[in-house]
Design a protein around this motif. Structure first.
Motif, PDB file in Angstrom:
ATOM      1  N   ILE A 213     -36.597  26.470  -1.753  1.00 45.89           N
ATOM      2  CA  ILE A 213     -35.936  25.305  -1.066  1.00 45.89           C
ATOM      3  C   ILE A 213     -34.283  25.589  -0.921  1.00 45.89           C
ATOM      4  CG2 ILE A 213     -35.076  22.816  -1.151  1.00 45.89           C
ATOM      5  CD1 ILE A 213     -38.330  23.561  -0.374  1.00 45.89           C
ATOM      6  N   LYS A 214     -33.703  26.076   0.180  1.00 45.29           N
ATOM      7  CA  LYS A 214     -32.530  26.573   0.359  1.00 45.29           C
ATOM      8  C   LYS A 214     -31.509  25.209   0.522  1.00 45.29           C
ATOM      9  CE  LYS A 214     -34.080  30.674   0.541  1.00 45.29           C
ATOM     10  NZ  LYS A 214     -34.257  31.501  -0.798  1.00 45.29           N
ATOM     11  N   LYS A 215     -31.758  24.172   0.926  1.00 50.41           N
ATOM     12  CA  LYS A 215     -31.043  22.984   0.988  1.00 50.41           C
ATOM     13  C   LYS A 215     -31.635  21.803   0.411  1.00 50.41           C
ATOM     14  CE  LYS A 215     -28.786  22.418   5.119  1.00 50.41           C
ATOM     15  NZ  LYS A 215     -28.826  22.607   6.592  1.00 50.41           N
ATOM     16  N   PRO A 216     -31.653  21.390  -1.031  1.00 47.44           N
ATOM     17  CA  PRO A 216     -32.183  20.324  -1.621  1.00 47.44           C
ATOM     18  C   PRO A 216     -31.522  18.999  -1.100  1.00 47.44           C
ATOM     19  CG  PRO A 216     -31.825  22.129  -3.293  1.00 47.44           C
ATOM     20  CD  PRO A 216     -30.955  22.554  -1.765  1.00 47.44           C
ATOM     21  N   MET A 217     -32.141  17.906  -0.872  1.00 51.04           N
ATOM     22  CA  MET A 217     -31.719  16.866  -0.654  1.00 51.04           C
ATOM     23  C   MET A 217     -32.432  15.669  -1.083  1.00 51.04           C
ATOM     24  SD  MET A 217     -29.024  15.159   0.710  1.00 51.04           S
ATOM     25  CE  MET A 217     -28.274  16.538   1.243  1.00 51.04           C
ATOM     26  N   ASP A 218     -31.833  14.405  -1.419  1.00 52.02           N
ATOM     27  CA  ASP A 218     -32.726  13.330  -2.022  1.00 52.02           C
ATOM     28  C   ASP A 218     -31.947  12.136  -1.756  1.00 52.02           C
ATOM     29  OD1 ASP A 218     -30.669  14.308  -4.053  1.00 52.02           O
ATOM     30  OD2 ASP A 218     -31.253  12.208  -4.850  1.00 52.02           O
ATOM     31  N   PHE A 219     -32.612  10.996  -2.027  1.00 56.02           N
ATOM     32  CA  PHE A 219     -32.119   9.834  -1.409  1.00 56.02           C
ATOM     33  C   PHE A 219     -30.755   9.346  -2.104  1.00 56.02           C
ATOM     34  CE2 PHE A 219     -35.280   9.622   1.233  1.00 56.02           C
ATOM     35  CZ  PHE A 219     -36.451   8.883   0.851  1.00 56.02           C
ATOM     36  N   SER A 220     -30.650   9.785  -3.281  1.00 56.45           N
ATOM     37  CA  SER A 220     -29.317   9.466  -4.362  1.00 56.45           C
ATOM     38  C   SER A 220     -28.385  10.132  -3.565  1.00 56.45           C
ATOM     39  CB  SER A 220     -29.669   9.709  -5.943  1.00 56.45           C
ATOM     40  OG  SER A 220     -29.563  11.016  -6.025  1.00 56.45           O
ATOM     41  N   THR A 221     -28.419  11.442  -3.237  1.00 53.48           N
ATOM     42  CA  THR A 221     -27.332  12.319  -2.729  1.00 53.48           C
ATOM     43  C   THR A 221     -27.061  11.820  -1.349  1.00 53.48           C
ATOM     44  OG1 THR A 221     -28.307  14.189  -3.806  1.00 53.48           O
ATOM     45  CG2 THR A 221     -26.769  14.721  -1.961  1.00 53.48           C
ATOM     46  N   ILE A 222     -27.903  11.414  -0.581  1.00 46.49           N
ATOM     47  CA  ILE A 222     -27.567  10.847   0.786  1.00 46.49           C
ATOM     48  C   ILE A 222     -26.720   9.454   0.628  1.00 46.49           C
ATOM     49  CG2 ILE A 222     -28.529   9.494   2.727  1.00 46.49           C
ATOM     50  CD1 ILE A 222     -30.930  11.366   2.608  1.00 46.49           C
ATOM     51  N   LYS A 223     -26.897   8.808  -0.509  1.00 43.47           N
ATOM     52  CA  LYS A 223     -26.359   7.417  -0.784  1.00 43.47           C
ATOM     53  C   LYS A 223     -25.059   8.040  -1.075  1.00 43.47           C
ATOM     54  CE  LYS A 223     -27.323   3.194  -2.987  1.00 43.47           C
ATOM     55  NZ  LYS A 223     -28.264   2.276  -3.803  1.00 43.47           N
ATOM     56  N   GLU A 224     -24.706   8.839  -1.791  1.00 44.23           N
ATOM     57  CA  GLU A 224     -23.329   9.458  -2.319  1.00 44.23           C
ATOM     58  C   GLU A 224     -22.634   9.989  -1.068  1.00 44.23           C
ATOM     59  OE1 GLU A 224     -22.580   9.124  -5.347  1.00 44.23           O
ATOM     60  OE2 GLU A 224     -20.644  10.140  -5.401  1.00 44.23           O
ATOM     61  N   LYS A 225     -23.314  10.448  -0.158  1.00 40.92           N
ATOM     62  CA  LYS A 225     -22.578  10.979   1.123  1.00 40.92           C
ATOM     63  C   LYS A 225     -22.146   9.814   1.705  1.00 40.92           C
ATOM     64  CE  LYS A 225     -24.016  14.851   3.206  1.00 40.92           C
ATOM     65  NZ  LYS A 225     -24.853  16.069   3.576  1.00 40.92           N
ATOM     66  N   LEU A 226     -22.967   8.832   1.874  1.00 36.31           N
ATOM     67  CA  LEU A 226     -22.557   7.659   2.729  1.00 36.31           C
ATOM     68  C   LEU A 226     -21.372   7.071   1.986  1.00 36.31           C
ATOM     69  CD1 LEU A 226     -25.908   5.846   3.582  1.00 36.31           C
ATOM     70  CD2 LEU A 226     -24.034   6.137   5.317  1.00 36.31           C
ATOM     71  N   ALA A 227     -21.237   6.908   0.881  1.00 35.38           N
ATOM     72  CA  ALA A 227     -20.353   6.228   0.106  1.00 35.38           C
ATOM     73  C   ALA A 227     -18.906   6.957   0.326  1.00 35.38           C
ATOM     74  CB  ALA A 227     -20.534   5.970  -1.481  1.00 35.38           C
ATOM     75  N   ASN A 228     -19.080   8.403   0.538  1.00 32.24           N
ATOM     76  CA  ASN A 228     -18.032   9.234   0.604  1.00 32.24           C
ATOM     77  C   ASN A 228     -17.692   9.359   2.035  1.00 32.24           C
ATOM     78  OD1 ASN A 228     -17.913   9.313  -2.144  1.00 32.24           O
ATOM     79  ND2 ASN A 228     -18.951  11.405  -2.122  1.00 32.24           N
TER      80      ASN A 228
END
Ligand SMILES: Cc1nnc(-c2cnn(C)c2N)n1CCCn1ccnc1
Length: 115
Positions: free
Chosen positions: A50-65
């Protein structure tokens, strides 16, 4: 200047919509595999496959930033969660089925909200 598009995709409502959609994803009964990053130290092969891992907590962090330009770029990351899941897990497995269920739920919700 070009007339501002009036769909949620482009106007100022894009980001609150992303936060609402993410909250619904996190609350879903089948969200458990996707809530936090896969622990690649504990999962043999994950980092290689998996070259580009992603998960809901990371998405939440990116939204916050404020790292998402609009709904489009948010949808790309959510789909990455499900594409990674399909790549690494059998369709006929707990996690594989959860991924398909979550993708179906997400596709239905964002298309409903965009109408
Ligand atoms: C997401 C996701 N895709 N594959 C995995 C995974 C983790 N371990 N193994 C053997 C997998 N195939 N995951 C993370 C699942 C996270 N999890 C597992 C149990 N509770 C949360």
């Amino acid at each position: 200047c070009a007339k501002k598009a009036k769909t949620a995709k482009d106007d100022k409502n894009g980001l609150p919509l992303c936060r609402m959609l993410l909250a619904e994803l996190e609350a879903h009964r089948d969200a458990w595999p996707f809530l936090t990053p896969v622990n690649h130290k504990a999962v043999p092969g994950y980092r290689k496959v998996i070259k580009k891992p992603m998960d809901f907590s990371t998405i939440k962090e990116k939204l916050a930033n404020n790292q998402y330009l609009n709904l489009e770029t948010f949808i790309i990351d959510v789909n990455l969660v499900f594409d990674n899941c399909e790549k690494f897990n059998e369709d006929d497995s707990e996690i594989g089925r959860a991924g398909h269920n979550m993708r179906r739920f997400f596709d239905k919700r964002w298309t409903e909200l965009l109408q």
